[in-house]
Design an enzyme around this catalytic site. Sequence first.
Site, short mmCIF file in Angstrom:
data_model
loop_
_atom_site.label_atom_id
_atom_site.label_comp_id
_atom_site.label_asym_id
_atom_site.label_seq_id
_atom_site.Cartn_x
_atom_site.Cartn_y
_atom_site.Cartn_z
N ARG B 86 -8.31 -3.77 2.81
CA ARG B 86 -9.12 -2.62 3.21
C ARG B 86 -9.41 -1.78 1.96
O ARG B 86 -8.49 -1.48 1.20
CB ARG B 86 -8.41 -1.78 4.30
CG ARG B 86 -8.17 -2.62 5.57
CD ARG B 86 -7.83 -1.76 6.77
NE ARG B 86 -8.98 -0.98 7.18
CZ ARG B 86 -8.92 0.03 8.05
NH1 ARG B 86 -7.76 0.39 8.56
NH2 ARG B 86 -10.01 0.69 8.39
N ASP B 234 -7.65 9.47 3.84
CA ASP B 234 -7.42 8.12 3.34
C ASP B 234 -7.51 8.05 1.82
O ASP B 234 -6.89 7.19 1.19
CB ASP B 234 -8.40 7.13 3.98
CG ASP B 234 -8.04 6.89 5.43
OD1 ASP B 234 -8.35 7.77 6.27
OD2 ASP B 234 -7.39 5.88 5.73
N ASN B 244 -12.00 10.19 5.04
CA ASN B 244 -11.13 10.07 6.21
C ASN B 244 -11.94 9.39 7.32
O ASN B 244 -13.13 9.12 7.17
CB ASN B 244 -10.59 11.44 6.64
CG ASN B 244 -9.43 11.33 7.62
OD1 ASN B 244 -8.50 10.56 7.41
ND2 ASN B 244 -9.46 12.09 8.70
#
Lengths: 339, 339
Positions: B86, B234, B244
């Site tokens: 990711r 994030d 985020n």
Amino acid sequence: MLPTIEWKKDRVVMIDQRKLPEEEVYVEFTDYNQVAEAVEKMIIRGAPAIGVAAGYGVALGLLRIEKEENLDEEFDRIYRRLERTRPTARNLFWSLERMKKTLEENKRLSLAQLKQRMIQEAMDIEREDIETNKKIGFWGKDLVKDGQSVLTHCNAGSLGTAGYGTALGVVRAAFQEGKKIQVYADETRPFLQGARLTCWELDRENIPVTLITDNTAGFLMQKGMISVVMTGADRIAKNGDIANKIGTYTIAVLAKENNLPFYVAAPSNTIDFNVAEGKDIPIEERDPQEVREIRGRCLTLPRVRVKNPAFDITPAKYISAIITEKGIVRPPYEKNLKG
Amino acid sequence: MLPTIEWKKDRVVMIDQRKLPEEEVYVEFTDYNQVAEAVEKMIIRGAPAIGVAAGYGVALGLLRIEKEENLDEEFDRIYRRLERTRPTARNLFWSLERMKKTLEENKRLSLAQLKQRMIQEAMDIEREDIETNKKIGFWGKDLVKDGQSVLTHCNAGSLGTAGYGTALGVVRAAFQEGKKIQVYADETRPFLQGARLTCWELDRENIPVTLITDNTAGFLMQKGMISVVMTGADRIAKNGDIANKIGTYTIAVLAKENNLPFYVAAPSNTIDFNVAEGKDIPIEERDPQEVREIRGRCLTLPRVRVKNPAFDITPAKYISAIITEKGIVRPPYEKNLKG
């Protein structure tokens, strides 16, 4: 063009919008109570479509009356049942008031003639709604330029009206002129009118549509991927504040923050001159299960507390223009909005 | 406290977050490729939790190495596999870098000793994450007053970290002090972390929670029902811009428009000093099926075009403060953010 609702051999026929796009199911009603329930359960939804349904509901109710002496009492019962189906959309009340006025003006007719006259009036409401939407499209289409992308919320399309649509009517009119247009459709939780209805009806006409979650509209604006925002309205206050599907306020704020025009397309019968400002518009609170579940599947704790308002208020200051069948209305709305 | 992820007898055990709250299923992995897939499929999600998973993934991969001469090549393969799971969460890369540094500093150990050392390091990352979150809670708790309501987005809770949570860690810390707090949880489409995870974990601890659709946050702010907004992050750029969960930008804009504080709670390892501003943070685009379907049920046309970015960028100007384990950081972030 897709028939949202029709009068057919003394029945009301409508497409069951809860089942789209998976199934195209038409339901027929012979009783006004069924029409009232169809509005409550959102088998039919969208302010103008609800207005048309209310007109046919009245016509259907009157058809059952056998004795002339019961007329006023029965009409009153029918009126009150339909009136309490959904509180926010102005068009529902507008339509009921129009049917009432027609009844009062035609009392000299025989009961049989009166029934036909009332059916005719309800059919007129349906026909006029389509004409109105085409005029909205005519006035609004220049607001969408060739190559632009339009963000829309909920379904202000054929399915939310008698046909053609308001916000999507503008999109249709611009598209029919040959403009290359791209629509971004908010999925519109909880009822998913965007995912289920807007995508379906635009796809049928080959108007390019991209589905996004309601969380994604802001991202696309930031990236410069949205040119204009266009929605319908369920009620417009005298000062230009509007009630529309929950989430509309959010995209209006995002549009302002990103310097994008935010347009509202709605027939003039959506305007409520008895309501001074948005905060006086009643907001319907719906069943928590609509949020807890999607199509019968529980998404969360079965008994979690939920707040589920069906609409929100977008203050006039966020609205660049309101497009009605009479033309484009710009601020100050207090002065420029007319019946 | 709920264990999000654990090392147990040379295996990695995690709760399958896709199945919550319907089922509490724990999955065990013996291969780092399985851990990588678990991150990709969001069996485990949340930036700090992904960081912990990456540490254990490396430890698991090294455990399988039989010959010391293969160490560097194998480590490189493991690192690259986990790195590409990711792209957005900083903590993933931070954790991989830390594991790499530990490996390099302990090359003098025998292979068997080194494996144990690396397992220890991964366990340290897990343990430290919980300690860090408790410190975030300690610093942040005064920002939530008795009787206030907190709007949160996605799940920045126990499940998004090794435990305790970041934004929900602040909520927990304030609640544990006896403050009456009410949480509004955005359901957070498309993956529904709010509906599925935040509601579940708050309900377990009897912290009052109300679920809303993502469209409803603005309505509640307008009505004065939200006191503060609190989310995780994030990745945090040097200038204080944050990445985020998609939809965070929207609620930050709404908070500003409604004069509400918008707080970000995140460990300092979320800060990426190599990224000058938000627009340089890579945004993951995920499978369109996440938007078209909910739990396997198609909600729209099966092949409708979809745009599904998993994150968005909230510019620093919308952020009232960033809470890390080191304290509360206020603007100007360029000056006040430290590693």
